[in-house]
Design a protein around this motif. Structure first.
Motif, PDB file in Angstrom:
ATOM      1  N   ALA A 139     -11.581   0.077  10.623  1.00 27.24           N
ATOM      2  CA  ALA A 139     -10.596   0.701   9.735  1.00 27.24           C
ATOM      3  C   ALA A 139      -9.185   0.283  10.127  1.00 27.24           C
ATOM      4  O   ALA A 139      -8.344  -0.009   9.270  1.00 27.24           O
ATOM      5  CB  ALA A 139     -10.730   2.220   9.791  1.00 27.24           C
ATOM      6  N   GLY A 140      -8.923   0.226  11.431  1.00 33.20           N
ATOM      7  CA  GLY A 140      -7.596  -0.167  11.901  1.00 33.20           C
ATOM      8  C   GLY A 140      -7.211  -1.563  11.468  1.00 33.20           C
ATOM      9  O   GLY A 140      -6.044  -1.846  11.182  1.00 33.20           O
ATOM     10  N   GLU A 141      -8.209  -2.452  11.400  1.00 31.58           N
ATOM     11  CA  GLU A 141      -7.941  -3.843  11.002  1.00 31.58           C
ATOM     12  C   GLU A 141      -7.518  -3.938   9.539  1.00 31.58           C
ATOM     13  O   GLU A 141      -6.814  -4.876   9.149  1.00 31.58           O
ATOM     14  CB  GLU A 141      -9.184  -4.693  11.265  1.00 31.58           C
ATOM     15  N   ILE A 142      -7.925  -2.989   8.718  1.00 35.35           N
ATOM     16  CA  ILE A 142      -7.544  -3.008   7.296  1.00 35.35           C
ATOM     17  C   ILE A 142      -6.045  -2.794   7.143  1.00 35.35           C
ATOM     18  O   ILE A 142      -5.403  -3.390   6.272  1.00 35.35           O
ATOM     19  CB  ILE A 142      -8.330  -1.924   6.520  1.00 35.35           C
ATOM     20  N   PHE A 143      -5.470  -1.967   8.021  1.00 39.90           N
ATOM     21  CA  PHE A 143      -4.061  -1.607   7.875  1.00 39.90           C
ATOM     22  C   PHE A 143      -3.099  -2.742   8.221  1.00 39.90           C
ATOM     23  O   PHE A 143      -1.914  -2.669   7.886  1.00 39.90           O
ATOM     24  CB  PHE A 143      -3.741  -0.373   8.736  1.00 39.90           C
ATOM     25  N   ASP A 175     -10.328   8.543   3.600  1.00 37.01           N
ATOM     26  CA  ASP A 175      -9.125   8.989   2.891  1.00 37.01           C
ATOM     27  C   ASP A 175      -7.869   8.348   3.463  1.00 37.01           C
ATOM     28  O   ASP A 175      -6.948   7.989   2.724  1.00 37.01           O
ATOM     29  CB  ASP A 175      -9.007  10.517   2.950  1.00 37.01           C
ATOM     30  N   TYR A 176      -7.815   8.196   4.775  1.00 36.46           N
ATOM     31  CA  TYR A 176      -6.639   7.562   5.381  1.00 36.46           C
ATOM     32  C   TYR A 176      -6.472   6.126   4.864  1.00 36.46           C
ATOM     33  O   TYR A 176      -5.348   5.671   4.617  1.00 36.46           O
ATOM     34  CB  TYR A 176      -6.756   7.557   6.904  1.00 36.46           C
ATOM     35  N   ILE A 177      -7.593   5.429   4.697  1.00 32.11           N
ATOM     36  CA  ILE A 177      -7.523   4.059   4.186  1.00 32.11           C
ATOM     37  C   ILE A 177      -7.077   4.075   2.724  1.00 32.11           C
ATOM     38  O   ILE A 177      -6.237   3.266   2.310  1.00 32.11           O
ATOM     39  CB  ILE A 177      -8.880   3.341   4.327  1.00 32.11           C
ATOM     40  N   ARG A 178      -7.645   4.988   1.929  1.00 39.86           N
ATOM     41  CA  ARG A 178      -7.244   5.096   0.518  1.00 39.86           C
ATOM     42  C   ARG A 178      -5.746   5.372   0.404  1.00 39.86           C
ATOM     43  O   ARG A 178      -5.062   4.812  -0.452  1.00 39.86           O
ATOM     44  CB  ARG A 178      -8.037   6.214  -0.159  1.00 39.86           C
ATOM     45  N   ILE A 179      -5.247   6.242   1.271  1.00 46.70           N
ATOM     46  CA  ILE A 179      -3.815   6.564   1.257  1.00 46.70           C
ATOM     47  C   ILE A 179      -2.994   5.317   1.576  1.00 46.70           C
ATOM     48  O   ILE A 179      -1.982   5.031   0.922  1.00 46.70           O
ATOM     49  CB  ILE A 179      -3.505   7.683   2.262  1.00 46.70           C
ATOM     50  N   GLY A 180      -3.442   4.567   2.594  1.00 49.17           N
ATOM     51  CA  GLY A 180      -2.725   3.347   2.967  1.00 49.17           C
ATOM     52  C   GLY A 180      -2.689   2.339   1.838  1.00 49.17           C
ATOM     53  O   GLY A 180      -1.655   1.699   1.577  1.00 49.17           O
ATOM     54  N   PHE A 218      -5.582   5.167  -6.529  1.00 49.25           N
ATOM     55  CA  PHE A 218      -6.035   5.399  -5.157  1.00 49.25           C
ATOM     56  C   PHE A 218      -5.554   6.754  -4.639  1.00 49.25           C
ATOM     57  O   PHE A 218      -6.247   7.400  -3.853  1.00 49.25           O
ATOM     58  CB  PHE A 218      -5.575   4.264  -4.238  1.00 49.25           C
ATOM     59  N   ALA A 219      -4.393   7.197  -5.077  1.00 51.36           N
ATOM     60  CA  ALA A 219      -3.932   8.542  -4.695  1.00 51.36           C
ATOM     61  C   ALA A 219      -4.885   9.600  -5.244  1.00 51.36           C
ATOM     62  O   ALA A 219      -5.236  10.566  -4.556  1.00 51.36           O
ATOM     63  CB  ALA A 219      -2.515   8.784  -5.211  1.00 51.36           C
ATOM     64  N   ASP A 220      -5.340   9.400  -6.485  1.00 54.54           N
ATOM     65  CA  ASP A 220      -6.287  10.333  -7.109  1.00 54.54           C
ATOM     66  C   ASP A 220      -7.634  10.343  -6.394  1.00 54.54           C
ATOM     67  O   ASP A 220      -8.367  11.337  -6.457  1.00 54.54           O
ATOM     68  CB  ASP A 220      -6.508   9.978  -8.580  1.00 54.54           C
ATOM     69  N   SER A 221      -7.980   9.249  -5.719  1.00 56.10           N
ATOM     70  CA  SER A 221      -9.312   9.136  -5.100  1.00 56.10           C
ATOM     71  C   SER A 221      -9.424   9.877  -3.765  1.00 56.10           C
ATOM     72  O   SER A 221     -10.526  10.033  -3.240  1.00 56.10           O
ATOM     73  CB  SER A 221      -9.664   7.662  -4.882  1.00 56.10           C
TER      74      SER A 221
END
Length: 632
Positions: free
Chosen positions: A243-247, A279-284, A301-304
């Motif tokens: 997950a960290g690598e996505i950011f 959710d943290y990834i969706r927010i990012g 993505f905010a809605d998701s």
């Protein structure tokens, strides 16, 4: 104590009477306080409360292994004691109390005033565990200092009284064993590490890694963590790393693509107990799309986002990004969605643990929405929303500044001037705010009014209040003596600096907040560069590489700092950095201001990010420490 344990175990779930229901100076009127019961605190003290001040009881209820929300309750003088009344909430296990005015003045000598909660005249479950948590880590809110011995006693009691909860308290147990060194404890830890590493459960393996972390064995932590990833390729640690690598991916579209692949590798349905990571990834991704001015994908993505307390915060943050990108209409829609989420936390969920965070973001949303309306020259509606924000938070400088601007736009210059005057008196106004205040002041008082004289009066008040606030932070603790080597191999001893104010700054090259605070330190040092009575020492500690001296020298040279850097290197036997340990530092940056008599007068941890404010604060502390050193 042995008899005590036997009685406890034979009681089959019945708890014992805890003498802490009366802690000398502070007592409660119920022997067995229970949930939904109103109790009266009684503080017996001859303390003199100055005119215009109030004595407060800071109260919080622990119900799980995290710090509780605290509230200050005014105590009233009744006879020869101060009293206050409070209701015990559902789920409470231990009540913590501290007595204070502007700051804590009585925390039972660092032990805290702790009272256990009962149900049907029997102490509720897990009190020993909660107390072990409190004494393992301490609690600054209640002035409680860590007490490793007490913590170990309490966690052992928890493990014996409630064996089914052992795993819940493993990390506290291991921390206590590390903080209470001895052959027997070392033997227990070694056996636990062996057992945990042989387990087929990721959570157990991770606990072994944590033990080495408590021992500050960074090399072992790093090697075992890599082994953890290999042994549990679809575990929480592997998922967290992925997950960290996505950011760190640059574009929103690439982040979305990586997220879709992430979900295939780590299907959300398999991690139903840990959904927030997704959710943290969706927010990012939503925020990244907003920065790229793609309002459609940002909103989608905010809605998701699924976690209830995160939804309003997400709408607010994404709306802010769209606002900055100039997409005002979409930003307004998302702000409105955020409002509906906050309303629930302000009413039905007002006692929820996330309510305080929700309220803060709620205020931000209303303020930002008002700014959009203001820029669109919809001044009447802007005033409506900024007023709502102001009613919930009226001491935020930025919010108050916009409130004043909107008041003026609505034809209320006198009210705007009053708000701006308050901002000036905080001492936190920037040049733009001062200029706006000057314009308002001259418009209201006439062009011939002496604005500079008025501002000088305000500045005098600000300086006086700032000094008074800092005086309240003063402590009285002898500084531990030390001798360390600087970057050139020269030995420097604190004992040789008697009769000087000494400023110690514990830092490290790997520590981001440390490096961010150094410009303020450089400015402060320059301010006292011609003062032989003040000495600055920058102590590099907690090294994470094999070349700490070279690392420190390279960084200082690259930034062109004129610092005297001392090296608090790990002891080759104990593997501990002796000086930082002797000063009780638990996080860096940590700064100590020592008076000319060798007494620590101030201690600072962390960095707020405001350089000018930090310079002012440090300067005042240095001057006060010098004054204290001159007293008999």
């Amino acid at each position: 104590m042995r008899t005590y344990f036997l009685c406890l175990l034979l009681a089959a779930g019945c708890y014992f009477h805890v003498s802490a229901q009366s802690t000398g100076r502070l007592q409660i009127d119920k022997q067995h306080p229970a949930p939904n019961q109103e109790i009266t605190l009684r503080y017996n003290s001859d303390i003199a409360v100055p005119a215009g001040k109030e004595l407060h009881a800071r109260v919080g209820f622990y119900n799980q292994l995290k710090y509780p929300r605290a509230r200050d309750i005014t105590m009233k003088l009744s006879g020869n004691a101060y009293t206050a009344t409070i209701s015990v909430p559902e789920g409470a296990v231990v009540m913590g109390v501290a007595i204070g005015m502007d700051t804590i003045i009585d925390a039972n000598k660092g032990k805290g005033f702790l009272f256990d909660v009962y149900s049907n005249d029997k102490a509720v479950a897990n009190i020993p565990g909660i107390r072990s948590f409190i004494y393992t880590y301490g609690d600054e809110v209640f002035g409680i200092k860590p007490d490793p011995k007490a913590a170990l006693s309490w966690v052992n009691l928890q493990r014996q009284a409630y064996p089914a909860t052992k795993s819940d308290y493993d990390n506290i147990y291991y921390t206590c064993l590390v903080k209470n060194p001895g052959k027997e404890h070392r033997k227990i830890l070694d056996a636990e590490i062996k057992r945990l590493l042989n387990s087929d459960k990721e959570a157990d393996f991770k606990k072994a890694v944590d033990i080495y972390g408590y021992q500050k064995n960074r090399k072992k932590v790093d090697s075992l963590f890599q082994l953890l990833l290999k042994r549990f390729p679809t575990g929480l640690a592997a998922r967290g790393q992925a997950a960290g690598e996505i950011f760190i991916i640059k574009t929103a579209a690439e982040m979305q693509q990586a997220y879709e692949q992430f979900c295939k590798q780590f299907p959300p349905s398999l991690y139903h107990e840990e959904p927030i990571q997704y959710d943290y990834i969706r927010i990012g991704i939503a925020q990244r799309y907003a920065r790229e001015k793609d309002s459609l994908h940002a909103a989608a993505f905010a809605d998701s986002v699924q976690t209830p307390y995160l939804k309003p915060t997400t709408y607010n943050n994404v709306a802010q990004e769209l606002f900055r990108a100039g997409l005002l209409e979409t930003a307004k829609v998302l702000f409105q969605k955020a409002f509906s989420g906050y309303d629930e936390y302000l009413s039905a969920k007002k006692n929820d643990e996330n309510a305080e965070k929700a309220l803060k973001t709620y205020v931000e949303s209303y303020c930002n929405y008002a700014i959009i309306l203001y820029e669109q020259k919809n001044y009447e509606q802007a005033l409506k929303y900024i007023t709502i924000a102001y009613q919930h938070l009226n001491n935020a400088v930025a919010l108050n500044y916009y409130y004043a601007k909107i008041l003026k736009a609505n034809g209320k210059p006198a009210d705007a001037l009053h708000i701006m005057d308050g901002i000036m008196r905080t001492g936190n106004a920037d040049s733009t705010m001062v200029a706006a205040f000057k314009t308002l002041y001259l418009e209201q008082h006439g062009a011939q009014a002496d604005f500079n004289k008025y501002m000088a009066t305000i500045q005098e008040e600000v300086v006086k209040k700032h000094r008074e606030d800092i005086v309240k932070q003063m402590i009285d603790r002898p500084a531990k003596s030390f001798t360390l080597t600087d970057l050139d191999g020269k030995k420097v001893s604190l004992a040789d600096l008697k009769n000087k104010v000494v400023v110690l700054d514990f830092w490290a090259t790997w520590c981001g907040p440390c490096k961010k605070s150094l410009p303020a330190m450089a400015m402060t040092q320059k301010k006292y560069s011609n003062d032989p009575g003040v000495k600055f020492l920058f102590i590099h500690t907690w090294e994470q590489s094999n070349t700490p001296v070279q690392d420190a020298k390279s960084y200082i040279d690259s930034q062109q700092y004129d610092f005297e850097v001392l090296m608090d290197l790990k002891d080759p036997v104990t593997k501990k950095n002796k000086v930082v340990e002797s000063y009780g530092v638990t996080s860096i940056p940590a700064k100590f201001i020592i008076d000319p008599k060798g007494i620590i007068r101030f201690q600072l941890t962390g960095f707020s990010g405001d350089t000018s404010e930090a310079v002012q604060e440090l300067s005042t502390m240095i001057d006060l420490a010098r004054e204290e050193g001159k007293r008999n």
